[in-house]
Design an enzyme around this catalytic site. Structure first.
Site, PDB file in Angstrom:
ATOM      1  N   HIS A  98       0.801  -1.220   0.000  1.00 50.12           N
ATOM      2  CA  HIS A  98       0.000   0.000   0.000  1.00 50.12           C
ATOM      3  C   HIS A  98       0.837   1.275   0.000  1.00 50.12           C
ATOM      4  O   HIS A  98       0.282   2.377  -0.134  1.00 50.12           O
ATOM      5  CB  HIS A  98      -0.985  -0.004   1.175  1.00 50.12           C
ATOM      6  N   ASP A 121      -9.751  -0.867   3.930  1.00 46.89           N
ATOM      7  CA  ASP A 121      -8.536  -1.448   4.505  1.00 46.89           C
ATOM      8  C   ASP A 121      -8.815  -1.914   5.935  1.00 46.89           C
ATOM      9  O   ASP A 121      -9.596  -1.284   6.658  1.00 46.89           O
ATOM     10  CB  ASP A 121      -7.437  -0.376   4.527  1.00 46.89           C
ATOM     11  N   HIS A 123      -6.462  -1.730   7.979  1.00 48.30           N
ATOM     12  CA  HIS A 123      -5.536  -0.859   8.700  1.00 48.30           C
ATOM     13  C   HIS A 123      -5.781   0.598   8.341  1.00 48.30           C
ATOM     14  O   HIS A 123      -6.407   0.896   7.325  1.00 48.30           O
ATOM     15  CB  HIS A 123      -4.095  -1.251   8.356  1.00 48.30           C
ATOM     16  N   ASP A 125      -3.189   2.939   8.035  1.00 49.90           N
ATOM     17  CA  ASP A 125      -2.062   3.453   7.248  1.00 49.90           C
ATOM     18  C   ASP A 125      -1.844   4.940   7.511  1.00 49.90           C
ATOM     19  O   ASP A 125      -1.503   5.705   6.601  1.00 49.90           O
ATOM     20  CB  ASP A 125      -2.274   3.195   5.748  1.00 49.90           C
ATOM     21  N   HIS A 138       4.395   0.982   4.258  1.00 50.01           N
ATOM     22  CA  HIS A 138       3.020   0.721   3.818  1.00 50.01           C
ATOM     23  C   HIS A 138       2.003   1.088   4.892  1.00 50.01           C
ATOM     24  O   HIS A 138       0.806   1.118   4.614  1.00 50.01           O
ATOM     25  CB  HIS A 138       2.840  -0.723   3.340  1.00 50.01           C
ATOM     26  N   ASP A 223      -7.437  -2.126  -0.335  1.00 53.81           N
ATOM     27  CA  ASP A 223      -6.460  -3.102   0.153  1.00 53.81           C
ATOM     28  C   ASP A 223      -7.189  -4.431   0.348  1.00 53.81           C
ATOM     29  O   ASP A 223      -8.194  -4.503   1.058  1.00 53.81           O
ATOM     30  CB  ASP A 223      -5.888  -2.616   1.488  1.00 53.81           C
ATOM     31  N   ASP A 225      -6.621  -6.851   2.108  1.00 42.98           N
ATOM     32  CA  ASP A 225      -6.743  -7.366   3.475  1.00 42.98           C
ATOM     33  C   ASP A 225      -7.953  -6.794   4.201  1.00 42.98           C
ATOM     34  O   ASP A 225      -8.236  -7.179   5.345  1.00 42.98           O
ATOM     35  CB  ASP A 225      -5.446  -7.183   4.272  1.00 42.98           C
ATOM     36  N   GLU A 268      -1.971  -5.121  -2.282  1.00 41.99           N
ATOM     37  CA  GLU A 268      -1.665  -6.109  -1.247  1.00 41.99           C
ATOM     38  C   GLU A 268      -2.111  -7.534  -1.574  1.00 41.99           C
ATOM     39  O   GLU A 268      -2.303  -8.352  -0.672  1.00 41.99           O
ATOM     40  CB  GLU A 268      -2.223  -5.671   0.113  1.00 41.99           C
TER      41      GLU A 268
END
Length: 301
Positions: A98, A121, A123, A125, A138, A223, A225, A268
């Protein structure tokens, strides 16, 4: 915004993360037949190939690992995405980790001016070199494109995104200091718990509202994930309790219907951890949905 042509560029970047393999993500997504399927949906397609980072010999600053190599590759990606925008085509950027969004989102902001960003995402980030627990870049690009640091990884542009025009969707693995920073800067965060409580349609409609208000459109940075690892096993940083496939497609369907998308990142995907390219195929289908692929609809809803 619906256009008649698409420009695809990949970045074989894995230096922003610890686990290797996401550098092969662009190849896995293309291998699913993405380009031909885009053409079958009525678009002209130009594939600009992949950007390869310099060979890394030293990770450098432990708080910003491989900063030099990432910045060099991202500078080239930034220029390529700018060219795609200027050609009148719709950019689709394939990752890679990312960290590439520091380039892609900045390019869209440079071209259009005021934009919104929907960041799907697990996360946030939103770390920087001061609060990062890992030193992995990332985990920093969204903060950087907002002008919240580190500035060095967006040094190729003066364009910045208003944090209030950003919506993170599907968050469920945020660092404590990152949470404080997100709140301080007014980023809209819609957690997986919010999605469970209100439903994905309500959440994505709210995300579109805040990212569209006063902007030229929306850059989607997706992303893989964000999805539950049971659905998308081939990702570098899997987190349980993620989005279902249905929720992922609903996000893309609703965004497509708005006709406000300016560009897409799909990042990702890690073929080394995948099962028969299931995640690569899923990433491609999400992209196709964003640009208007639909199933047969009897009632036109």
């Amino acid at each position: 915004m619906r256009k008649k042509s698409v420009g695809i560029v990949g970045s074989q970047m894995d230096l922003g993360a610890v686990r290797k393999g996401v550098d092969m993500g662009p190849l896995a997504i293309r291998h699913s037949g993405l380009i031909q399927k885009i053409r079958e949906n009525g678009y002209e397609v130009k594939d600009y190939g992949d950007i390869l980072p310099m060979v890394a010999t030293d990770e450098g600053n432990s708080n910003m690992r491989y900063e030099k190599e990432i910045n060099e590759a991202n500078n080239r990606l930034f220029e390529q995405v700018i060219k795609i925008h200027e050609s009148g085509a719709f950019p689709i950027i394939l990752g890679g980790d990312h960290s590439i969004a520091a380039a892609s989102v900045s390019a869209t902001a440079q071209h259009y001016g005021d934009i919104g960003v929907i960041w799907v995402d697990a996360h946030g980030d939103f770390n920087d070199d001061k609060i990062t627990p890992s030193g992995n870049i990332h985990g920093m690009p969204l903060s950087a494109v907002c002008g919240c640091g580190p500035d060095s990884i967006v040094s190729f542009t003066g364009a910045r995104v208003d944090p209030h025009k950003i919506a993170i969707v599907g968050a469920r693995d945020l660092d404590p200091e990152e949470v404080k920073k997100l709140k301080k800067n007014g980023v809209n965060v819609f957690s997986i718990s919010d999605i469970h409580h209100f439903g994905i349609r309500k959440i994505i409609e709210t995300a579109i509202e805040v990212t569209s208000d006063g902007t030229k459109g929306i850059h989607l940075s997706f992303d893989m994930d964000a999805l539950d690892p049971g659905n998308a096993p081939g990702v570098g940083t899997p987190v349980m309790n993620g989005l279902s496939n249905r929720e992922g497609f609903t996000i893309c369907e609703i965004l497509s219907d708005t006709d406000r998308l300016l560009a897409i990142d799909m990042v990702e995907t890690n073929p080394l951890l995948d099962s028969r390219n299931a995640t690569g195929v899923l990433a491609a289908e999400l992209i196709l949905t964003c640009i208007g692929k639909t199933d047969y609809q009897l009632f036109g809803i």
